[in-house]
Design a protein around this motif. Structure first.
Motif, PDB file in Angstrom:
ATOM      1  N   TRP A 120       0.822  -1.212   0.000  1.00 30.81           N
ATOM      2  CA  TRP A 120       0.000   0.000   0.000  1.00 30.81           C
ATOM      3  C   TRP A 120       0.854   1.259   0.000  1.00 30.81           C
ATOM      4  CZ3 TRP A 120      -4.873   0.698  -1.286  1.00 30.81           C
ATOM      5  CH2 TRP A 120      -5.704  -0.426  -1.330  1.00 30.81           C
ATOM      6  N   ILE A 121       2.014   1.215   0.654  1.00 28.85           N
ATOM      7  CA  ILE A 121       2.917   2.375   0.626  1.00 28.85           C
ATOM      8  C   ILE A 121       3.448   2.571  -0.789  1.00 28.85           C
ATOM      9  CG2 ILE A 121       5.192   3.183   1.379  1.00 28.85           C
ATOM     10  CD1 ILE A 121       4.505   1.898   4.141  1.00 28.85           C
ATOM     11  N   GLU A 122       3.802   1.468  -1.451  1.00 30.00           N
ATOM     12  CA  GLU A 122       4.389   1.521  -2.790  1.00 30.00           C
ATOM     13  C   GLU A 122       3.378   1.893  -3.870  1.00 30.00           C
ATOM     14  OE1 GLU A 122       6.058  -1.773  -5.884  1.00 30.00           O
ATOM     15  OE2 GLU A 122       6.758  -1.942  -3.811  1.00 30.00           O
ATOM     16  N   ALA A 123       2.173   1.315  -3.827  1.00 28.45           N
ATOM     17  CA  ALA A 123       1.225   1.502  -4.930  1.00 28.45           C
ATOM     18  C   ALA A 123      -0.149   2.001  -4.498  1.00 28.45           C
ATOM     19  CB  ALA A 123       1.062   0.183  -5.690  1.00 28.45           C
ATOM     20  N   GLY A 124      -0.323   2.305  -3.238  1.00 21.95           N
ATOM     21  CA  GLY A 124      -1.638   2.700  -2.733  1.00 21.95           C
ATOM     22  C   GLY A 124      -2.200   3.961  -3.351  1.00 21.95           C
ATOM     23  N   THR A 125      -1.348   4.876  -3.737  1.00 24.91           N
ATOM     24  CA  THR A 125      -1.851   6.122  -4.335  1.00 24.91           C
ATOM     25  C   THR A 125      -2.443   5.883  -5.723  1.00 24.91           C
ATOM     26  OG1 THR A 125       0.353   6.618  -5.187  1.00 24.91           O
ATOM     27  CG2 THR A 125      -0.248   7.605  -3.061  1.00 24.91           C
ATOM     28  N   ASN A 126      -2.053   4.785  -6.352  1.00 17.82           N
ATOM     29  CA  ASN A 126      -2.577   4.456  -7.685  1.00 17.82           C
ATOM     30  C   ASN A 126      -3.750   3.478  -7.627  1.00 17.82           C
ATOM     31  OD1 ASN A 126      -0.557   6.026  -8.914  1.00 17.82           O
ATOM     32  ND2 ASN A 126       0.869   4.328  -8.804  1.00 17.82           N
ATOM     33  N   SER A 127      -4.152   3.071  -6.431  1.00 19.50           N
ATOM     34  CA  SER A 127      -5.228   2.093  -6.293  1.00 19.50           C
ATOM     35  C   SER A 127      -6.560   2.691  -6.728  1.00 19.50           C
ATOM     36  CB  SER A 127      -5.326   1.617  -4.841  1.00 19.50           C
ATOM     37  OG  SER A 127      -6.353   0.656  -4.702  1.00 19.50           O
ATOM     38  N   ALA A 128      -7.333   1.898  -7.473  1.00 18.71           N
ATOM     39  CA  ALA A 128      -8.644   2.352  -7.937  1.00 18.71           C
ATOM     40  C   ALA A 128      -9.622   2.501  -6.775  1.00 18.71           C
ATOM     41  CB  ALA A 128      -9.196   1.373  -8.974  1.00 18.71           C
ATOM     42  N   ILE A 129      -9.390   1.766  -5.692  1.00 21.60           N
ATOM     43  CA  ILE A 129     -10.240   1.826  -4.499  1.00 21.60           C
ATOM     44  C   ILE A 129      -9.324   2.055  -3.296  1.00 21.60           C
ATOM     45  CG2 ILE A 129     -11.911   0.575  -3.068  1.00 21.60           C
ATOM     46  CD1 ILE A 129     -12.528  -1.154  -5.561  1.00 21.60           C
ATOM     47  N   SER A 130      -9.708   2.957  -2.417  1.00 22.12           N
ATOM     48  CA  SER A 130      -8.858   3.243  -1.258  1.00 22.12           C
ATOM     49  C   SER A 130      -8.875   2.070  -0.279  1.00 22.12           C
ATOM     50  CB  SER A 130      -9.336   4.510  -0.547  1.00 22.12           C
ATOM     51  OG  SER A 130     -10.550   4.259   0.130  1.00 22.12           O
ATOM     52  N   ARG A 131      -7.833   1.978   0.533  1.00 20.21           N
ATOM     53  CA  ARG A 131      -7.725   0.888   1.506  1.00 20.21           C
ATOM     54  C   ARG A 131      -8.856   0.943   2.522  1.00 20.21           C
ATOM     55  NH1 ARG A 131      -2.137  -0.828   4.651  1.00 20.21           N
ATOM     56  NH2 ARG A 131      -2.741  -3.015   4.960  1.00 20.21           N
TER      57      ARG A 131
END
Length: 192
Positions: A120-131
């Motif tokens: 999530w630190i590495e790719a979380g900003t690009n996730s289509a849905i937030s954590r």
């Protein structure tokens, strides 16, 4: 999405191209007309392409898809799986298929959550849905997820905590199910 057919396509194409080239080169020794040999073998190669590609795909898929067992992460050596598999996973069983995989392995909760936090630190900003929207760390009953692991005869998880990887824009990602009483994790990943 088309990655499973690339290797069979290449093998079929280059094999048939080699046969056409070989026949064309050998045609004078066989007392055949080189131009006609090239034309006829090329047409036959075009007709044989799809059946040969399908036959090669059947053989290749038998080697790369199905159930596989590994002792550690280092033995897996498949980048599509490695991006969703924690490096500390042990006693790994994988069900590989063209558009994803299902996995069972032993891992501690700390190892799993540390791995997921790093994703999530590495790719979380690009996730289509937030954590937060994915309900990470929530409990679910195994009955709710049993359909994801049909046909594998893996043991039932008694207590199931659900986690998620970041979700790609095309829907690719993984859902993790962890049983803290046995330190066994299952996950299902899809990629396109």
């Amino acid at each position: 999405m088309l990655w499973p057919i690339v290797l069979p396509f290449k093998i079929a194409f280059w094999s048939l191209a080699g046969i056409v080239s070989l026949l064309t080169l050998l045609s004078p020794a066989l007392k055949w007309n080189r131009g006609k040999t090239f034309l006829i073998s090329s047409l036959l190669g075009c007709l044989a392409f799809i059946p040969s590609c399908a036959g090669i795909m059947t053989i290749v898929d038998g080697q790369r898809f199905g159930i596989f067992n590994y002792g550690t992460y280092a033995e897996v050596q498949d980048f599509r799986i490695e991006r969703y598999l924690p490096t500390s996973a042990r006693d790994i069983t994988l069900d590989k298929f063209a558009m994803g995989h299902r996995a069972k392995y032993t891992i501690t909760e700390t190892e799993l959550t540390t791995y997921l936090d790093s994703l999530w630190i590495e790719a979380g900003t690009n996730s289509a849905i937030s954590r937060d929207a994915l309900d990470d760390g929530s409990s679910v009953s195994f009955d709710q997820i049993a359909h994801d692991f049909d046909g594998l005869n893996w043991p039932l998880l008694s207590t199931v905590i659900q986690f998620h990887s970041p979700i790609q824009g095309d829907g690719g990602g993984a859902t993790y199910y962890f049983d803290p009483s046995t330190n066994i994790a299952y996950h299902r990943a899809g990629y396109w």
